[in-house]
Design an enzyme around this catalytic site. Structure first.
Site, mmCIF file in Angstrom:
data_model
loop_
_atom_site.group_PDB
_atom_site.id
_atom_site.type_symbol
_atom_site.label_atom_id
_atom_site.label_comp_id
_atom_site.label_asym_id
_atom_site.label_seq_id
_atom_site.Cartn_x
_atom_site.Cartn_y
_atom_site.Cartn_z
ATOM 1 N N ASN A 9 88.345 19.852 31.606
ATOM 2 C CA ASN A 9 87.951 21.114 31.272
ATOM 3 C C ASN A 9 88.842 22.089 31.852
ATOM 4 O O ASN A 9 89.166 22.354 32.827
ATOM 5 C CB ASN A 9 86.658 21.555 32.076
ATOM 6 C CG ASN A 9 86.039 22.963 31.837
ATOM 7 O OD1 ASN A 9 86.530 23.720 30.869
ATOM 8 N ND2 ASN A 9 84.918 23.236 32.564
ATOM 9 N N LYS A 11 89.298 25.191 30.984
ATOM 10 C CA LYS A 11 88.889 26.590 31.170
ATOM 11 C C LYS A 11 89.931 27.373 30.413
ATOM 12 O O LYS A 11 90.396 26.964 29.463
ATOM 13 C CB LYS A 11 88.841 26.909 32.820
ATOM 14 C CG LYS A 11 88.004 25.665 33.635
ATOM 15 C CD LYS A 11 87.666 26.057 34.721
ATOM 16 C CE LYS A 11 86.691 25.014 35.517
ATOM 17 N NZ LYS A 11 86.369 25.370 36.780
ATOM 18 N N HIS A 94 77.807 25.278 31.325
ATOM 19 C CA HIS A 94 78.977 25.265 32.607
ATOM 20 C C HIS A 94 78.381 26.440 33.492
ATOM 21 O O HIS A 94 78.241 27.613 33.088
ATOM 22 C CB HIS A 94 80.273 25.591 32.109
ATOM 23 C CG HIS A 94 81.164 25.273 33.206
ATOM 24 N ND1 HIS A 94 81.390 26.186 34.232
ATOM 25 C CD2 HIS A 94 82.285 24.196 33.919
ATOM 26 C CE1 HIS A 94 82.466 25.558 35.226
ATOM 27 N NE2 HIS A 94 82.515 24.512 34.903
ATOM 28 N N GLU A 96 80.130 28.513 35.082
ATOM 29 C CA GLU A 96 80.845 29.702 34.842
ATOM 30 C C GLU A 96 80.163 30.578 33.724
ATOM 31 O O GLU A 96 80.281 31.904 33.855
ATOM 32 C CB GLU A 96 82.378 29.485 34.695
ATOM 33 C CG GLU A 96 83.124 29.077 35.870
ATOM 34 C CD GLU A 96 84.322 28.192 35.872
ATOM 35 O OE1 GLU A 96 84.689 27.989 34.692
ATOM 36 O OE2 GLU A 96 84.518 27.531 36.825
ATOM 37 N N GLU A 166 77.159 19.521 38.440
ATOM 38 C CA GLU A 166 78.230 20.150 39.265
ATOM 39 C C GLU A 166 77.907 21.173 40.338
ATOM 40 O O GLU A 166 77.386 22.313 39.849
ATOM 41 C CB GLU A 166 79.214 20.899 38.069
ATOM 42 C CG GLU A 166 79.670 19.900 36.958
ATOM 43 C CD GLU A 166 81.109 20.724 36.565
ATOM 44 O OE1 GLU A 166 82.131 20.310 36.580
ATOM 45 O OE2 GLU A 166 81.070 21.826 35.910
ATOM 46 N N GLY A 172 86.229 24.210 41.968
ATOM 47 C CA GLY A 172 87.384 24.977 42.188
ATOM 48 C C GLY A 172 87.531 25.597 43.409
ATOM 49 O O GLY A 172 88.385 26.474 43.985
ATOM 50 N N SER A 212 85.956 19.877 42.378
ATOM 51 C CA SER A 212 87.086 19.652 43.072
ATOM 52 C C SER A 212 87.400 17.922 42.941
ATOM 53 O O SER A 212 87.870 17.369 44.145
ATOM 54 C CB SER A 212 86.947 19.984 44.555
ATOM 55 O OG SER A 212 86.678 21.294 44.517
ATOM 56 N N GLY A 233 88.200 20.234 36.467
ATOM 57 C CA GLY A 233 89.034 21.279 36.120
ATOM 58 C C GLY A 233 90.649 21.212 36.343
ATOM 59 O O GLY A 233 91.509 20.522 35.701
HETATM 60 P P1 PGA Z 1 87.429 21.928 39.413
HETATM 61 O O1 PGA Z 1 86.272 22.308 38.090
HETATM 62 O O2 PGA Z 1 87.685 20.340 39.257
HETATM 63 O O3 PGA Z 1 88.622 22.747 39.315
HETATM 64 O O4 PGA Z 1 86.435 22.078 40.609
HETATM 65 C C1 PGA Z 1 85.358 21.456 37.626
HETATM 66 C C2 PGA Z 1 84.759 22.317 36.475
HETATM 67 O O5 PGA Z 1 84.388 23.417 36.607
HETATM 68 O O6 PGA Z 1 84.150 21.362 35.580
#
Ligand code: PGA
Length: 252
Positions: A9, A11, A94, A96, A166, A172, A212, A233
């Site tokens: 992803n 983003k 997601h 976000e 998630e 993140g 992460s 991500g």
């Molecule tokens: P991250 O993001 O691997 O940077 O923690 C994962 C995601 O938001 O799908």
């Protein structure tokens, strides 16, 4: 057997040129055949991504879509526009999008229906906040989100859907859930699916962990019964890391 899926992803990262250069580098690598590789890029990069994944085993996906077919929705993109491009997957719900753009469970459900009707696969994200986890609400929250996201879908449709667990506090932050905690939550999702449908259907649905995920942690996560891959991500933005994630998920 569920085919492992590593979904990047990106983003709001990477422009068209960077997308092309990433894919040129990725296409030089020998990738494991038993793991599905997917990149979900920003809308504007999707034609380039589709072009570069043509005649490869790598799949292309979007990070969002609108649930209406067309009309006065400034700034939005429809399912038909994405499927016409040749995309395979679309991320829905997601955290976000839920937190920053106020996407609701009902929106996620409408999007899932539309995506499936266009023969694409939704990757639906669910997960609890840190506060909900500390209050012992994580399982109830995730189960409720899964139930709402799948409302009205039959079992033939649900076996196509991918669900990504998630935890919001792990995205993140560098602070991943332990593999045992992640597996436990993926098991909760599978039990929810069995309650909503039946055991056979629940066993067919792929459930990913996200938050992460790094090359150093993928093998441990993938060794767990209910984890069928990862939504990634940060670590999906570098070719070497993405390849390491695919190799770490392979059983060959
Ligand atoms: P991250 O993001 O691997 O940077 O923690 C994962 C995601 O938001 O799908």
């Amino acid at each position: 057997m569920r085919t492992p899926l590593i979904a990047g992803n990106w983003k709001m990262n990477m422009n068209v040129r960077e997308t092309e250069s990433f894919m040129d580098d990725l296409n030089k690598e020998t990738l494991p055949k038993d793991v599905e590789a997917l990149i979900c890029a920003p809308f504007i990069n999707l034609p380039a991504l589709v072009d570069k994944t043509e005649n490869t085993a790598i799949k292309a996906g979007a990070q969002n879509v609108h649930f209406e077919d067309n009309g006065a929705y400034t700034g939005e993109v429809s399912v038909q526009m994405l499927s016409d491009l040749g995309l395979s997957y679309v991320i829905t719900g997601h955290s976000e999008r839920r937190e920053l753009f106020f996407e609701t469970d009902e929106d996620v459900n409408k999007k899932n229906h539309k995506i499936l009707s266009a023969d694409m696969v939704p990757i639906t994200c669910v997960g609890e906040t840190e506060e909900e986890r500390n209050d012992g609400q994580a399982e109830a929250k995730v189960s409720q989100q899964v139930t709402a996201a799948l409302a009205g879908l039959n079992s033939d449709q649900v076996i196509e859907v991918v669900i990504a667990y998630e935890p919001i506090w792990a995205i993140g932050t560098g602070q991943s859930a332990s593999s045992d905690d992640a597996n436990r939550m993926c098991e909760v999702i599978r039990t929810t699916l069995a309650d909503l449908y039946d055991d056979e259907t629940a066993e067919k649905v792929r459930i990913l962990y996200g938050g992460s995920v790094k090359p150093a942690t993928i093998e441990d996560l993938m060794s767990k019964t209910h984890i069928d891959g990862a939504l990634v991500g940060g670590a999906s933005l570098k070719v070497d890391d993405f390849v390491a994630l695919l190799n770490g998920s392979s059983h060959d």
